[in-house]
Design a protein around this motif. Structure first.
Motif, PDB file in Angstrom:
ATOM      1  N   LEU A  96       2.211   2.700   3.313  1.00 35.99           N
ATOM      2  CA  LEU A  96       1.077   2.663   4.235  1.00 35.99           C
ATOM      3  C   LEU A  96       0.951   1.259   4.813  1.00 35.99           C
ATOM      4  N   ALA A  97      -0.014   1.085   5.709  1.00 32.98           N
ATOM      5  CA  ALA A  97      -0.256  -0.221   6.302  1.00 32.98           C
ATOM      6  C   ALA A  97      -0.564  -1.240   5.209  1.00 32.98           C
TER       7      ALA A  97
ATOM      8  N   MET B 137      -6.678   6.611  10.428  1.00 29.36           N
ATOM      9  CA  MET B 137      -6.013   5.671  11.333  1.00 29.36           C
ATOM     10  C   MET B 137      -4.918   4.861  10.638  1.00 29.36           C
ATOM     11  N   ASP B 138      -4.839   4.925   9.304  1.00 26.44           N
ATOM     12  CA  ASP B 138      -3.888   4.111   8.535  1.00 26.44           C
ATOM     13  C   ASP B 138      -3.996   2.643   8.930  1.00 26.44           C
ATOM     14  N   GLN B 139      -5.205   2.111   8.812  1.00 27.58           N
ATOM     15  CA  GLN B 139      -5.419   0.703   9.130  1.00 27.58           C
ATOM     16  C   GLN B 139      -6.562   0.149   8.287  1.00 27.58           C
ATOM     17  N   TRP B 140      -6.547  -1.169   8.135  1.00 24.16           N
ATOM     18  CA  TRP B 140      -7.553  -1.859   7.337  1.00 24.16           C
ATOM     19  C   TRP B 140      -8.660  -2.398   8.234  1.00 24.16           C
ATOM     20  N   GLU B 141      -9.906  -2.316   7.721  1.00 24.36           N
ATOM     21  CA  GLU B 141     -11.075  -2.765   8.464  1.00 24.36           C
ATOM     22  C   GLU B 141     -11.900  -3.709   7.599  1.00 24.36           C
TER      23      GLU B 141
ATOM     24  N   LYS C 167      -3.792  -7.492   4.379  1.00 28.98           N
ATOM     25  CA  LYS C 167      -3.567  -8.726   5.134  1.00 28.98           C
ATOM     26  C   LYS C 167      -3.187  -9.889   4.234  1.00 28.98           C
TER      27      LYS C 167
ATOM     28  N   TYR D 214     -10.144   0.799   3.905  1.00 30.86           N
ATOM     29  CA  TYR D 214      -8.946   1.424   4.451  1.00 30.86           C
ATOM     30  C   TYR D 214      -9.349   2.706   5.172  1.00 30.86           C
ATOM     31  N   ASN D 215      -9.068   2.767   6.486  1.00 34.58           N
ATOM     32  CA  ASN D 215      -9.339   3.948   7.296  1.00 34.58           C
ATOM     33  C   ASN D 215      -8.189   4.930   7.094  1.00 34.58           C
TER      34      ASN D 215
ATOM     35  N   SER E  11       0.859  -1.193   0.000  1.00 30.43           N
ATOM     36  CA  SER E  11       0.000   0.000   0.000  1.00 30.43           C
ATOM     37  C   SER E  11       0.891   1.237   0.000  1.00 30.43           C
TER      38      SER E  11
ATOM     39  N   ARG F 124     -13.087   6.751   4.435  1.00 28.21           N
ATOM     40  CA  ARG F 124     -12.535   5.435   4.135  1.00 28.21           C
ATOM     41  C   ARG F 124     -12.503   5.187   2.626  1.00 28.21           C
TER      42      ARG F 124
END
Length: 406
Positions: free
Chosen positions: A248-249, A290-294, A252, A286-287, A231, A269
């Motif tokens: 980026l993060a 927060m730089d995170q996946w949901e 998965k 992708y948030n 990413s 998002r």
């Protein structure tokens, strides 16, 4: 001694002299006429130029500086300005206009599978060609090994720019070592920063406020796990000397490397699915803050049954390509609400874009651009045809190309 001339002879000589003088005057007049005509034409041309110069130096609105007049124009409907006079019409297309009017940019193909870009101007109802992008090799749309499949050529809108991100060569290698970014004012292409890890034949991509997001993808024919989970972000609003891809993060897994994916931005998002239609699919969110996946909400995932896009307000729209239904997602309820159903025109939709309360949907195998007014009463729908002999592959809503004011 000669006899003196009679009165009759004198009168005859006088008439003859008069005729000779008139003939000479007429000849002189005819000899001078071309010179006089040329001079008159020159004077008329100068008068016309002076008139045009005077008009160009006249204020757009009497009593106001032109910059304030342009600010006033920005609050008026472009269609009204377009019909008043040529001077006001030219202001609409100038780089100095404070509120650029919109056009539809499209990637086009023809019977030979060659590619080109064009911009549709709603005010003139005409297509204008874009300058060709600087390519080291042609972009491949069809390959002999895949007769029934079109290879992806990915474009993206990151307002106010159009980007060309990925494609394939005849040897099935990535065609673009760097992204290409198109500026509408003045119309030109620019080379972006080299892709991180590897160029892509396809990828997942989206944009937010001038930043381009690049997820996953396939470089060559071999699977690359780090590339498939990668990413990155590129901020196009920065000076070009500071352009770069920031990591980026990671994802998965490599689920999203299977085909070209367009992520849509809504509610802070970036949302995307790995497959379209009614088949089983995976979704990811992708948030950005927060730089995170949901995980994607179940209702959003199940209702994503065709091409999707989001408008500037963050509303996600999707066209069910099987039945021709346009729906909008409701975050609070995790449900979809039907906006309009038109099986004849929306069925088989392949790509879409939204802005200014209008949805532009590529349908009928690229032979029609279906426009839906989602903010007007009744959901008015009309169709725009591509340039003669062309088909549309994708569309983006962007500022209209500038043409100058002179």
């Amino acid at each position: 001694m000669a006899a003196s001339a009679t009165p009759a002879t004198k009168r005859a000589k006088l008439i003859s002299n008069r005729k000779h003088h008139q003939h000479s005057s007429s000849m002189n007049h005819h000899r001078k006429q071309p010179e006089q005509t040329s001079q008159e034409d020159h004077e008329q041309q100068c008068q016309r130029k002076d008139c045009e110069t005077k008009k160009n130096h006249e204020p757009l609105l009497p009593g106001l500086p032109d910059d304030l007049a342009r600010q006033c124009f920005s609050h008026l409907p472009p269609s009204l300005l377009f019909t008043v006079c040529h001077r006001w019409r030219r202001v609409l297309y100038s780089p100095s206009f404070p509120s650029p009017t919109l056009s539809v940019c499209s990637l086009l193909t023809d019977s030979d599978s060659s590619l080109s870009f064009a911009s549709y101007d709603p005010l003139t109802a005409k297509w204008d060609p874009l300058p060709p992008p600087p390519l080291s090799s042609p972009l491949l749309l069809k390959h002999p090994s895949f007769v029934s499949r079109l290879l992806p050529v990915q474009t993206l809108s990151s307002s106010p720019h159009l980007l060309l991100l990925s494609a394939s060569t005849l040897s099935l290698e990535p065609a673009l070592p760097c992204p290409l970014i198109f500026h509408s004012s003045p119309p030109r292409w620019q080379v972006g920063p080299a892709f991180p890890l590897s160029p892509r034949r396809w990828c997942a991509t989206g944009s937010i406020n001038g930043s381009v997001y690049l997820f996953s993808g396939v470089g060559s024919s071999k699977y690359n796990a780090p590339l498939a989970r990668s990413s990155f972000k590129w901020d196009t609003t920065k000076n070009s000397s500071h352009w770069k891809w920031d990591p980026l993060a990671p994802l998965k897994d490599g689920t999203f490397c299977r085909e070209a994916v367009e992520a849509v931005y809504s509610n802070g998002r970036l949302c995307m699915v790995n497959l379209r239609g009614r088949c089983a699919k995976s979704g990811a969110v992708y948030n950005v803050r927060m730089d995170q996946w949901e995980d994607m909400p179940s209702g959003l995932l199940s209702g994503w049954t065709g091409p999707a896009c989001a408008d500037e307000r963050g509303d996600i729209y999707v066209v069910d390509e099987a039945v021709g239904t346009l729906r909008v997602y409701q975050w609070g309820r995790d449900t979809w609400r039907t906006v309009v159903r038109d099986e004849d025109r929306l069925r088989g939709a392949t790509q879409m874009a939204a802005r200014g309360g209008k949805l532009c949907v590529v349908a009928a195998g690229g032979e029609a651009l279906v426009v839906v007014d989602v903010r007007g009463k009744g959901g008015r729908i009309w169709t725009v045809e591509p340039p003669r002999g062309k088909k549309m592959l994708n569309v983006h809503v962007l500022p209209r190309m500038s043409r100058g004011e002179s």
